[in-house]
Design an enzyme around this catalytic site. Structure first.
Site, PDB file in Angstrom:
ATOM      1  N   CYS A  84       0.835  -1.198   0.000  1.00 22.06           N
ATOM      2  CA  CYS A  84       0.000   0.000   0.000  1.00 22.06           C
ATOM      3  C   CYS A  84       0.877   1.260   0.000  1.00 22.06           C
ATOM      4  O   CYS A  84       1.495   1.575  -1.002  1.00 22.06           O
ATOM      5  CB  CYS A  84      -0.973  -0.043   1.176  1.00 22.06           C
ATOM      6  SG  CYS A  84      -2.373   1.097   1.026  1.00 22.06           S
ATOM      7  N   HIS A 192      -3.374  -5.687   1.346  1.00 21.99           N
ATOM      8  CA  HIS A 192      -2.591  -5.861   2.572  1.00 21.99           C
ATOM      9  C   HIS A 192      -2.458  -7.324   2.973  1.00 21.99           C
ATOM     10  O   HIS A 192      -3.271  -7.845   3.746  1.00 21.99           O
ATOM     11  CB  HIS A 192      -3.251  -5.090   3.713  1.00 21.99           C
ATOM     12  CG  HIS A 192      -3.074  -3.616   3.637  1.00 21.99           C
ATOM     13  ND1 HIS A 192      -2.123  -2.934   4.371  1.00 21.99           N
ATOM     14  CD2 HIS A 192      -3.723  -2.673   2.910  1.00 21.99           C
ATOM     15  CE1 HIS A 192      -2.199  -1.637   4.106  1.00 21.99           C
ATOM     16  NE2 HIS A 192      -3.164  -1.453   3.222  1.00 21.99           N
ATOM     17  N   GLU A 194      -0.453  -8.596   5.077  1.00 28.67           N
ATOM     18  CA  GLU A 194      -0.184  -8.733   6.514  1.00 28.67           C
ATOM     19  C   GLU A 194      -1.456  -8.786   7.341  1.00 28.67           C
ATOM     20  O   GLU A 194      -1.425  -9.164   8.519  1.00 28.67           O
ATOM     21  CB  GLU A 194       0.726  -7.588   6.993  1.00 28.67           C
ATOM     22  CG  GLU A 194       0.051  -6.255   7.259  1.00 28.67           C
ATOM     23  CD  GLU A 194      -0.251  -5.446   6.005  1.00 28.67           C
ATOM     24  OE1 GLU A 194      -0.546  -4.241   6.150  1.00 28.67           O
ATOM     25  OE2 GLU A 194      -0.208  -5.997   4.892  1.00 28.67           O
TER      26      GLU A 194
END
Length: 220
Positions: A84, A192, A194
């Site tokens: 991002c 994302h 993560e």
């Protein structure tokens, strides 16, 4: 295997990135003012709003002392992942092609989406398969990928991820969600991974990116 996760003023996903990396190896935060990468094997530039996204998203963070070390690390073949805002930083630093523009809706989008793996031959995708669909959240206001040489990027295999059909949240041309450099050790994407490493969040698909880096280092 040791990951380093950069932290800038305005980063907000660095802790989740450290947690994701720690599930497959060791991980620690790297402060943006310190050029010492502390012997890490891979670098993650996380999401957030570095320097408040003043000027352009990632434009100021690109000049942080640590980024000069990241550029040298990447040039030497080290695996670097930009997520991002981190993707925006890597584009501003010239490590990745193209730029991220405002979403066509001019609104911030936050939702779980499907992301298709286009190139599984990079340091961050080798644990996936070409055409595999990953369920990963996305959240951004400036995620529309633009590159005037998109045909060339496609021909070079530099398009790594696409949004699944009908799930493009920002208007990126050809549904591009992530790209890599020519050497395929530097990858950036807007979704994302993560945030997709635990069943409690509904998906563990994001772990494949971090596991890929471990495999890349093991075979380097």
């Amino acid at each position: 295997m040791k990951f380093g996760v950069l932290q800038f003023p305005g980063s907000c996903d660095e802790r989740d990135a450290v947690d994701a990396c720690a599930r497959v190896g060791e991980a620690e935060l790297l402060w943006h003012r310190d050029p010492d990468l502390k012997g890490v094997d891979a670098v993650v530039v996380p999401g957030g709003f570095s320097y408040g996204d003043y000027l352009r998203a990632g434009a100021i963070a690109r000049f942080s002392p640590a980024m000069e070390s990241v550029i040298a690390f990447a040039d030497a073949g080290g695996p670097v992942l930009g997520i991002c805002n981190g993707f925006q930083v890597l584009c501003e630093a010239g490590l990745l092609p193209g730029a991220l523009l405002r979403n066509v809706s001019l609104r911030f989008h936050c939702e779980q989406i499907g992301v298709e793996v286009v190139n599984a031959d990079t340091a961050w995708t080798r644990a996936a398969s070409p055409g595999e669909r990953l369920s990963i959240p996305t959240k951004h206001g400036e995620g529309r990928f633009y590159a005037p040489n998109l045909d060339e990027l496609e021909a070079n295999g530099q398009v790594v991820f696409r949004y699944a059909p009908g799930e493009n949240p920002n208007g990126s041309e050809r549904d591009v969600a992530g790209v890599c450099n020519l050497q395929r050790n530097v990858v950036g994407l807007m979704p994302h991974p993560e945030h997709a490493v635990d069943t409690l969040t509904g998906s563990t698909d994001g772990l494949k990116l971090f596991a890929s880096a471990v495999a890349a280092i093991a075979t380097h």
